[in-house]
Design a protein around this motif. Structure first.
Motif, PDB file in Angstrom:
ATOM      1  N   MET A   1       0.841  -1.180   0.000  1.00 33.89           N
ATOM      2  CA  MET A   1       0.000   0.000   0.000  1.00 33.89           C
ATOM      3  C   MET A   1       0.884   1.241   0.000  1.00 33.89           C
ATOM      4  N   PRO A   2       0.587   2.234  -0.870  1.00 31.62           N
ATOM      5  CA  PRO A   2       1.422   3.428  -0.918  1.00 31.62           C
ATOM      6  C   PRO A   2       1.288   4.250   0.359  1.00 31.62           C
ATOM      7  N   LYS A   3       2.347   4.931   0.678  1.00 30.58           N
ATOM      8  CA  LYS A   3       2.333   5.796   1.852  1.00 30.58           C
ATOM      9  C   LYS A   3       1.532   7.056   1.546  1.00 30.58           C
ATOM     10  N   SER A   4       0.881   7.564   2.568  1.00 33.48           N
ATOM     11  CA  SER A   4       0.099   8.791   2.394  1.00 33.48           C
ATOM     12  C   SER A   4       1.035  10.001   2.454  1.00 33.48           C
ATOM     13  N   LEU A   5       0.634  11.047   1.752  1.00 29.31           N
ATOM     14  CA  LEU A   5       1.473  12.239   1.616  1.00 29.31           C
ATOM     15  C   LEU A   5       0.634  13.477   1.849  1.00 29.31           C
ATOM     16  N   LEU A   6       1.111  14.363   2.699  1.00 29.14           N
ATOM     17  CA  LEU A   6       0.489  15.658   2.929  1.00 29.14           C
ATOM     18  C   LEU A   6       1.432  16.736   2.417  1.00 29.14           C
ATOM     19  N   ILE A   7       0.911  17.584   1.555  1.00 31.60           N
ATOM     20  CA  ILE A   7       1.664  18.750   1.070  1.00 31.60           C
ATOM     21  C   ILE A   7       1.150  19.960   1.821  1.00 31.60           C
ATOM     22  N   ILE A   8       2.038  20.700   2.452  1.00 28.59           N
ATOM     23  CA  ILE A   8       1.672  21.934   3.136  1.00 28.59           C
ATOM     24  C   ILE A   8       2.196  23.092   2.302  1.00 28.59           C
ATOM     25  N   SER A   9       1.282  23.898   1.804  1.00 25.37           N
ATOM     26  CA  SER A   9       1.631  25.040   0.973  1.00 25.37           C
ATOM     27  C   SER A   9       1.564  26.305   1.825  1.00 25.37           C
ATOM     28  N   ARG A  10       2.710  26.953   2.016  1.00 20.76           N
ATOM     29  CA  ARG A  10       2.810  28.125   2.898  1.00 20.76           C
ATOM     30  C   ARG A  10       3.068  29.428   2.144  1.00 20.76           C
ATOM     31  N   GLN A  11       3.186  29.364   0.834  1.00 25.54           N
ATOM     32  CA  GLN A  11       3.559  30.552   0.064  1.00 25.54           C
ATOM     33  C   GLN A  11       2.367  31.127  -0.693  1.00 25.54           C
ATOM     34  N   ALA A  12       2.307  32.444  -0.745  1.00 26.40           N
ATOM     35  CA  ALA A  12       1.270  33.117  -1.533  1.00 26.40           C
ATOM     36  C   ALA A  12       1.479  32.785  -3.007  1.00 26.40           C
ATOM     37  N   PRO A  13       0.424  32.832  -3.800  1.00 34.21           N
ATOM     38  CA  PRO A  13       0.555  32.428  -5.202  1.00 34.21           C
ATOM     39  C   PRO A  13       1.492  33.306  -6.012  1.00 34.21           C
ATOM     40  N   TRP A  14       1.760  34.500  -5.566  1.00 34.74           N
ATOM     41  CA  TRP A  14       2.585  35.435  -6.334  1.00 34.74           C
ATOM     42  C   TRP A  14       3.985  35.621  -5.755  1.00 34.74           C
ATOM     43  N   SER A  15       4.371  34.826  -4.778  1.00 40.88           N
ATOM     44  CA  SER A  15       5.659  35.035  -4.109  1.00 40.88           C
ATOM     45  C   SER A  15       6.788  34.178  -4.652  1.00 40.88           C
ATOM     46  N   GLY A  16       6.542  33.412  -5.692  1.00 41.82           N
ATOM     47  CA  GLY A  16       7.579  32.556  -6.254  1.00 41.82           C
ATOM     48  C   GLY A  16       6.989  31.245  -6.727  1.00 41.82           C
ATOM     49  N   PRO A  17       7.842  30.293  -7.067  1.00 41.96           N
ATOM     50  CA  PRO A  17       7.360  29.045  -7.679  1.00 41.96           C
ATOM     51  C   PRO A  17       6.790  28.016  -6.701  1.00 41.96           C
ATOM     52  N   MET A  41      -1.397  26.935   4.716  1.00 40.41           N
ATOM     53  CA  MET A  41      -1.078  27.618   5.972  1.00 40.41           C
ATOM     54  C   MET A  41      -0.362  28.918   5.669  1.00 40.41           C
ATOM     55  N   ASP A  42      -0.287  29.774   6.672  1.00 40.23           N
ATOM     56  CA  ASP A  42       0.408  31.050   6.566  1.00 40.23           C
ATOM     57  C   ASP A  42      -0.065  31.780   5.310  1.00 40.23           C
ATOM     58  N   ASP A  43       0.846  32.361   4.519  1.00 42.89           N
ATOM     59  CA  ASP A  43       0.442  33.095   3.317  1.00 42.89           C
ATOM     60  C   ASP A  43      -0.093  32.180   2.219  1.00 42.89           C
ATOM     61  N   GLY A  44       0.062  30.880   2.384  1.00 46.20           N
ATOM     62  CA  GLY A  44      -0.496  29.937   1.419  1.00 46.20           C
ATOM     63  C   GLY A  44      -2.005  30.038   1.304  1.00 46.20           C
ATOM     64  N   VAL A  45      -2.676  30.512   2.359  1.00 48.13           N
ATOM     65  CA  VAL A  45      -4.135  30.646   2.299  1.00 48.13           C
ATOM     66  C   VAL A  45      -4.569  31.689   1.269  1.00 48.13           C
ATOM     67  N   PHE A  46      -3.668  32.583   0.880  1.00 44.67           N
ATOM     68  CA  PHE A  46      -4.007  33.557  -0.162  1.00 44.67           C
ATOM     69  C   PHE A  46      -4.326  32.872  -1.495  1.00 44.67           C
ATOM     70  N   GLN A  47      -3.853  31.647  -1.677  1.00 46.67           N
ATOM     71  CA  GLN A  47      -4.188  30.903  -2.897  1.00 46.67           C
ATOM     72  C   GLN A  47      -5.682  30.610  -2.978  1.00 46.67           C
ATOM     73  N   LEU A  48      -6.341  30.599  -1.845  1.00 40.32           N
ATOM     74  CA  LEU A  48      -7.767  30.278  -1.778  1.00 40.32           C
ATOM     75  C   LEU A  48      -8.659  31.515  -1.829  1.00 40.32           C
ATOM     76  N   ALA A  49      -8.055  32.697  -1.791  1.00 44.46           N
ATOM     77  CA  ALA A  49      -8.834  33.941  -1.766  1.00 44.46           C
ATOM     78  C   ALA A  49      -9.566  34.147  -3.087  1.00 44.46           C
ATOM     79  N   PRO A  50     -10.798  34.621  -3.013  1.00 37.05           N
ATOM     80  CA  PRO A  50     -11.564  34.860  -4.241  1.00 37.05           C
ATOM     81  C   PRO A  50     -11.078  36.095  -4.981  1.00 37.05           C
TER      82      PRO A  50
END
Length: 120
Positions: A1-17, A41-50
């Motif tokens: 069974m494959p291992k589970s993976l959590l990606i935590i995105s902390r960067q705003a969409p316009w702050s880099g790659p 998390m952190d500035d990563g939540v800006f990716q979800l802003a409308p």
């Protein structure tokens, strides 16, 4: 069974790659049926802003990638409630459907639930 993976995105969409790279990893994992989750998390939540205007910033719009998550089998999408509140973003106004806003304690429990965690 494959291992589970959590990606935590902390960067705003316009702050880099990093924001795009986090989404690319999640979409690729979903395409291969890897048990995967995505946490903002952190500035990563800006990716979800409308109503973001990526062209004004001369950046690529990541909204299409975010809206494709469920098409790739990625149903576990989370946001840190504290990070949203600090940035004045209401959990009910997110541009992406079915994002679960989690308290700090719930974030800790979530991280422990996954086998591997990558933070970008």
């Amino acid at each position: 069974m494959p291992k589970s993976l959590l990606i935590i995105s902390r960067q705003a969409p316009w702050s880099g790659p990093n924001a795009k790279e986090a989404l690319d990893i999640v979409l690729a994992g979903g395409a291969y049926d890897l048990p995967i989750g995505l946490m903002f998390m952190d500035d990563g939540v800006f990716q979800l802003a409308p109503k973001q205007n990526a062209t004004a910033l001369q950046q690529k719009n990541l909204m299409a990638n975010l809206q494709a998550l469920s098409l790739f089998g990625v149903d576990d999408v989370y946001a840190c409630h504290h990070s949203l509140a600090e940035r004045g973003i209401s959990p009910t106004s997110l541009a992406v459907d079915d994002v679960q806003a989690l308290s700090a304690d719930e974030v800790r429990i979530l991280i422990d639930r996954f086998d591997q965690v990558i933070t970008l």
